[in-house]
Write a protein that holds these residues in place. Structure first.
Motif, PDB file in Angstrom:
ATOM      1  N   ARG A  86       0.835  -1.206   0.000  1.00  0.00           N
ATOM      2  CA  ARG A  86       0.000   0.000   0.000  1.00  0.00           C
ATOM      3  C   ARG A  86       0.865   1.249   0.000  1.00  0.00           C
ATOM      4  O   ARG A  86       1.910   1.285   0.634  1.00  0.00           O
ATOM      5  CB  ARG A  86      -0.927   0.000   1.209  1.00  0.00           C
ATOM      6  CG  ARG A  86      -1.966  -1.103   1.093  1.00  0.00           C
ATOM      7  CD  ARG A  86      -2.924  -1.102   2.211  1.00  0.00           C
ATOM      8  NE  ARG A  86      -3.637   0.155   2.339  1.00  0.00           N
ATOM      9  CZ  ARG A  86      -4.657   0.330   3.179  1.00  0.00           C
ATOM     10  NH1 ARG A  86      -5.051  -0.650   3.932  1.00  0.00           N
ATOM     11  NH2 ARG A  86      -5.252   1.491   3.250  1.00  0.00           N
ATOM     12  N   THR A  87       0.394   2.265  -0.687  1.00  0.00           N
ATOM     13  CA  THR A  87       1.114   3.539  -0.730  1.00  0.00           C
ATOM     14  C   THR A  87       0.363   4.639   0.005  1.00  0.00           C
ATOM     15  O   THR A  87       0.847   5.759   0.070  1.00  0.00           O
ATOM     16  CB  THR A  87       1.349   3.973  -2.189  1.00  0.00           C
ATOM     17  OG1 THR A  87       0.078   4.096  -2.847  1.00  0.00           O
ATOM     18  CG2 THR A  87       2.214   2.964  -2.917  1.00  0.00           C
ATOM     19  N   ASP A  88      -0.791   4.318   0.554  1.00  0.00           N
ATOM     20  CA  ASP A  88      -1.609   5.332   1.220  1.00  0.00           C
ATOM     21  C   ASP A  88      -1.510   5.295   2.743  1.00  0.00           C
ATOM     22  O   ASP A  88      -2.291   5.928   3.439  1.00  0.00           O
ATOM     23  CB  ASP A  88      -3.070   5.179   0.812  1.00  0.00           C
ATOM     24  CG  ASP A  88      -3.686   3.865   1.277  1.00  0.00           C
ATOM     25  OD1 ASP A  88      -2.925   2.892   1.479  1.00  0.00           O
ATOM     26  OD2 ASP A  88      -4.915   3.808   1.432  1.00  0.00           O
TER      27      ASP A  88
ATOM     28  N   THR B 208       3.156   6.002   7.687  1.00  0.00           N
ATOM     29  CA  THR B 208       4.045   5.005   8.276  1.00  0.00           C
ATOM     30  C   THR B 208       4.663   5.417   9.606  1.00  0.00           C
ATOM     31  O   THR B 208       5.465   4.686  10.166  1.00  0.00           O
ATOM     32  CB  THR B 208       5.179   4.649   7.296  1.00  0.00           C
ATOM     33  OG1 THR B 208       5.930   5.832   7.014  1.00  0.00           O
ATOM     34  CG2 THR B 208       4.628   4.059   6.013  1.00  0.00           C
TER      35      THR B 208
END
Length: 88
Positions: free
Chosen positions: A28-30, A33
């Motif tokens: 996932r890039t959304d 973090t």
């Protein structure tokens, strides 16, 4: 927000936890973090395992472990382990 069932995991709690984390997080890039949360109603051994599996993904800077609130406990019961994170 809302809570929905996306998939039912089969097998041991360890296998289900590993598969769940991988399915919900990897690729996932959304995801923000900076921080993830593990909310639980489980034993210390299960929590240590869940935290270790989340750490193995090398996605989050910090993982906060906390007992789940009474609402989660009353709906999910003992042995519950969750991973929560923010989206960008």
């Amino acid at each position: 927000g809302r809570m929905t069932v996306t998939k039912k995991y089969r097998g041991s709690l360890e296998k289900a936890t590993t598969d769940y984390y991988r399915d919900r997080i990897v690729g996932r890039t959304d995801i923000d973090t900076r921080r993830a949360y593990i909310a639980h109603t489980a034993s210390p051994e299960i929590i240590a395992f869940a935290q270790g599996e989340l750490e193995k993904l090398h996605v989050f800077d910090e993982i906060v472990v906390a007992k789940a609130c009474c609402t989660v406990f009353s709906h999910c019961g003992p042995g519950t382990v969750s991973a929560m994170f923010l989206r960008k």
